[in-house]
Design an enzyme around this catalytic site. Structure first.
Site, PDB file in Angstrom:
ATOM      1  N   ALA A  24       0.772  -1.245   0.000  1.00  0.00           N
ATOM      2  CA  ALA A  24       0.000   0.000   0.000  1.00  0.00           C
ATOM      3  C   ALA A  24       0.805   1.297   0.000  1.00  0.00           C
ATOM      4  CB  ALA A  24      -0.941   0.011   1.204  1.00  0.00           C
ATOM      5  N   ALA A  25       2.019   1.302   0.547  1.00  0.00           N
ATOM      6  CA  ALA A  25       2.749   2.568   0.674  1.00  0.00           C
ATOM      7  C   ALA A  25       3.055   3.143  -0.713  1.00  0.00           C
ATOM      8  CB  ALA A  25       4.037   2.336   1.457  1.00  0.00           C
ATOM      9  N   PRO A  26       3.020   4.484  -0.833  1.00  0.00           N
ATOM     10  CA  PRO A  26       2.820   5.487   0.222  1.00  0.00           C
ATOM     11  C   PRO A  26       1.365   5.794   0.555  1.00  0.00           C
ATOM     12  CG  PRO A  26       3.287   6.578  -1.845  1.00  0.00           C
ATOM     13  CD  PRO A  26       3.390   5.109  -2.134  1.00  0.00           C
ATOM     14  N   GLY A  27       0.409   5.142  -0.100  1.00  0.00           N
ATOM     15  CA  GLY A  27      -0.976   5.286   0.323  1.00  0.00           C
ATOM     16  C   GLY A  27      -1.947   5.854  -0.697  1.00  0.00           C
ATOM     17  N   GLY A  28      -1.482   6.181  -1.888  1.00  0.00           N
ATOM     18  CA  GLY A  28      -2.376   6.776  -2.871  1.00  0.00           C
ATOM     19  C   GLY A  28      -3.594   5.925  -3.154  1.00  0.00           C
ATOM     20  N   LYS A  29      -3.387   4.652  -3.374  1.00  0.00           N
ATOM     21  CA  LYS A  29      -4.501   3.767  -3.703  1.00  0.00           C
ATOM     22  C   LYS A  29      -5.361   3.491  -2.471  1.00  0.00           C
ATOM     23  CE  LYS A  29      -1.856   1.929  -7.558  1.00  0.00           C
ATOM     24  NZ  LYS A  29      -0.762   2.930  -7.419  1.00  0.00           N
ATOM     25  N   ARG A  61       8.297   2.690   5.008  1.00  0.00           N
ATOM     26  CA  ARG A  61       7.275   3.088   4.039  1.00  0.00           C
ATOM     27  C   ARG A  61       5.883   3.082   4.667  1.00  0.00           C
ATOM     28  NH1 ARG A  61       7.854   2.873  -1.377  1.00  0.00           N
ATOM     29  NH2 ARG A  61       5.968   1.624  -1.661  1.00  0.00           N
ATOM     30  N   ASP A  97      -0.866  -3.714  -6.006  1.00  0.00           N
ATOM     31  CA  ASP A  97      -0.028  -2.895  -6.882  1.00  0.00           C
ATOM     32  C   ASP A  97       1.392  -3.382  -6.614  1.00  0.00           C
ATOM     33  OD1 ASP A  97       0.351  -0.849  -8.809  1.00  0.00           O
ATOM     34  OD2 ASP A  97       1.122   0.451  -7.234  1.00  0.00           O
ATOM     35  N   CYS A 107       3.673  -1.068 -12.486  1.00  0.00           N
ATOM     36  CA  CYS A 107       4.065   0.116 -13.262  1.00  0.00           C
ATOM     37  C   CYS A 107       5.233  -0.270 -14.174  1.00  0.00           C
ATOM     38  CB  CYS A 107       4.412   1.294 -12.363  1.00  0.00           C
ATOM     39  SG  CYS A 107       5.733   0.993 -11.176  1.00  0.00           S
TER      40      CYS A 107
END
Length: 467
Positions: free
Chosen positions: A113-118, A141, A181, A234
Site C-alpha cells: 500500500a505505501a505510500p498510500g495513494g490507492k 514506508r 499494486d 508500473c
C-alpha cells in the site's frame, strides 16, 4: 535522460514495433503530467471545483482525478492539501483503485500500500461499515502510509507491516476486494525517474516476477469466494504482467479475468508478448506514456466466480477485536462533550497513555505487526487530555464547539502550518472558549491549537508541518 538499456529497448521493439517504439522514446523527453485526486470523503467533486484556485482538466479514467499545471499551482503547498481535500498522484496510478469495484461495507486489503495513494481512494468507498487493511512490508514506508491515511480522515482501518504469508494466515478467505499494486522493475517510471533507468538490468523482471508470484500465492488464500482481485504494476514487461496474471489464474480455477471500462490509448494485454495462453488476456490493459497522458501501467481485474449455492456470501471466521475495558478519565469525558459527533464509549481503548477509538468490525489480527488499529483519539497526560492530529482530520468544522475558521489567503494559515503561534483579534476571540480550539481553513479542519488570552498556542503535529 539516461540511455535506455539495450535489452529493454529490444523487448519494447518486440512489443510495439520499431515505428511505435520511436514514439515511445520521444514521449520520454516530454514533461510529466501532474494530477490530484479529490477526497470525496471530505468534499464533493463539484464543491471542490468551486473552491480550487487552479484550472483543472479531468483524468478520463478517474471520476475524481484532475490534471493541473504545476507551474501555475503549487498543489503541495496549498492549505487545502494540508486539510486533506486532495491527494497528489501520478495520473496512470489512479487507474487501479478506480477500477476495483469497492462497495460500502466491503472488507478490503491493499497489500502493497505505501505510500498510500490507492488506499486513500479505497477508503472513500468502504463507508462506515466497511474495513480497510492497508499493509506494507517496509516499516519506514508504512509510516508514510499512516500519515497519508490520517490526513484523509481514516477511521475504519488497520495498518499492518507484514509479509503476505502472515496476512493470509490471519485472514483466510476474508476479503471482498484485494488490491495488489505489485513491486516491479518500474519500466513505466523511466520518464519520471532517471534512477529507474540506471538501476534496471535484464535480470530485474525475473527477480520481480518471483516476488510477485510469492505475493499472489498468498493473496488467493485471503480472498473471499466470490471476491475480486486487482493486480497492477508500473512496468511493461510481460513476465511481470501477462505472465503474472497467468500464474494467478493457475492458482484457483474459479478465478476469471473480467473487463473494465476502457479509454482511448489503452492497449489490451497480449498473449504473444509473454508467450502466454490466457483466455480474455485482452481484457487486461497496458498504459504507455506515448498513448495516454500519464506514465506506464498495467491493470488486470480478476474475480472469483461465485458458486451456485451462495456459499460465498459469508466471510470466514476472523475474530473481531474486543476492546479492553477502559475507564475514561474526567479530562477525556469533558473533551468528548465538546464534539458534536456520537462515539460508542465501549469502543474506546487506552493503551498506555494513548487513547484509541476502535470502530465496530475491526478484525483482531493478533500476532501481526500493527501500526494503527482504528483512530488514535489522543493522549492522556497528567491531569489533561491532548487530542490527536488524526482526530482533527476526521472532523468537520461544525463537529467541534470551539472553532476558528480562517480564509485560505489569511497569512495566519501558513503561520499555523509552520508551527507558529497565531493571534486572534478581539472580535474573533469574543465568543471563543479558552482551551482547545479547532483551526480550519475555509471550514475544513487543519488541526488543533490551544487558546489563551487571544493567542493560539500551536498544536499542529511537528512531523506534518510545512517546511
Amino acid at each position: 535522460m539516461a540511455v535506455l538499456p539495450k535489452a529493454f529497448a529490444d523487448n519494447m521493439i518486440k512489443m510495439l514495433g520499431e515505428e511505435e517504439f520511436e514514439l515511445y522514446k520521444a514521449s520520454l523527453q516530454k514533461g510529466l503530467r501532474h494530477a490530484l485526486r479529490v477526497n470525496t470523503k471530505k468534499i464533493s467533486v463539484d464543491e471542490f471545483l468551486k473552491i480550487c484556485p487552479a484550472e483543472l482538466t479531468p483524468v478520463p479514467w478517474c471520476k475524481n482525478g484532475f490534471y493541473y499545471d504545476e507551474e501555475s499551482f503549487q498543489a503541495s503547498k496549498h492549505p487545502y492539501y494540508y486539510a486533506g481535500l486532495y491527494y497528489l498522484q501520478e495520473p496512470s496510478a489512479m487507474l487501479p483503485a478506480s477500477v476495483l469495484p469497492v462497495e460500502e461495507g466491503d472488507k478490503v486489503l491493499d497489500i502493497c500500500a505505501a505510500p498510500g495513494g490507492k488506499s486513500t481512494e479505497l477508503l472513500q468507498h468502504i463507508g462506515k461499515n466497511g474495513y480497510l487493511v492497508s499493509n506494507d512490508i517496509s516499516a519506514s514506508r508504512a509510516k508514510a502510509l499512516l500519515k497519508n491515511l490520517e490526513v484523509f480522515g481514516a477511521e475504519n482501518l488497520l495498518i499492518t507491516c507484514e509479509s503476505p504469508d502472515r496476512l493470509s494466515a490471519a485472514f483466510p478467505e476474508y476479503f471482498d476486494k484485494i488490491l495488489i499494486d505489485a513491486p516491479c522493475s518500474g519500466e513505466g517510471m523511466f520518464r519520471k525517474s532517471s534512477a529507474m533507468i540506471s538501476s534496471w538490468n535484464e535480470d530485474r523482471p525475473k527477480e520481480f516476477s518471483d516476488i510477485q508470484k510469492s505475493i499472489l500465492r498468498e493473496v488467493v488464500k485471503a480472498l473471499k469466494p466470490g471476491g475480486t482481485i486487482l493486480y497492477s504494476t508500473c512496468t511493461f514487461n510481460s513476465l511481470e504482467d501477462e505472465k503474472s496474471v497467468e500464474y494467478l489464474l493457475s492458482l484457483d480455477e474459479r478465478l476469471k479475468i473480467i473487463p473494465f471500462d476502457v479509454y482511448p490509448g489503452f492497449v489490451p494485454g497480449n498473449n504473444a508478448w509473454g508467450e502466454t495462453n490466457v483466455a480474455d488476456i485482452d481484457k487486461t490493459m497496458h498504459l504507455f506514456p506515448h498513448k495516454v497522458e500519464g506514465e506506464g501501467h498495467y491493470v488486470s481485474l480478476i474475480r472469483s466466480v461465485p458458486s451456485d449455492d451462495g456459499s460465498e456470501s459469508a466471510h470466514s471466521h476472523v475474530p473481531v477485536h474486543s476492546t479492553k475495558r477502559t475507564k475514561l478519565s474526567s479530562e477525556i469525558q469533558e473533551f468528548v462533550k465538546h464534539i458534536n459527533k456520537k462515539y460508542n464509549t465501549d469502543r474506546f481503548e487506552l493503551l498506555g497513555d494513548r487513547l484509541f477509538y476502535i470502530p465496530d468490525g475491526c478484525p483482531e489480527a493478533s500476532g501481526l505487526r500493527i501500526l494503527r488499529r482504528g483512530l488514535l483519539f489522543g493522549e492522556q497526560k497528567k491531569n489533561r487530555f491532548e487530542p490527536s492530529q488524526a482526530l482533527a482530520m476526521t472532523l468537520r468544522c461544525d463537529d467541534f464547539d470551539n472553532v476558528i475558521c480562517l480564509d485560505k489567503d489569511d497569512i495566519r494559515v501558513i503561520k499555523y502550518l509552520r508551527g507558529e503561534t497565531i493571534e486572534l483579534s478581539e472580535n474573533e476571540a469574543a465568543d471563543k472558549r479558552e482551551g482547545y480550539i479547532l483551526i480550519c481553513v475555509n471550514n475544513y479542519p487543519l488541526g488543533w491549537g490551544k487558546l489563551s488570552k487571544g493567542l493560539i498556542k500551536n498544536k499542529y503535529l511537528p512531523g506534518w508541518r510545512m517546511m
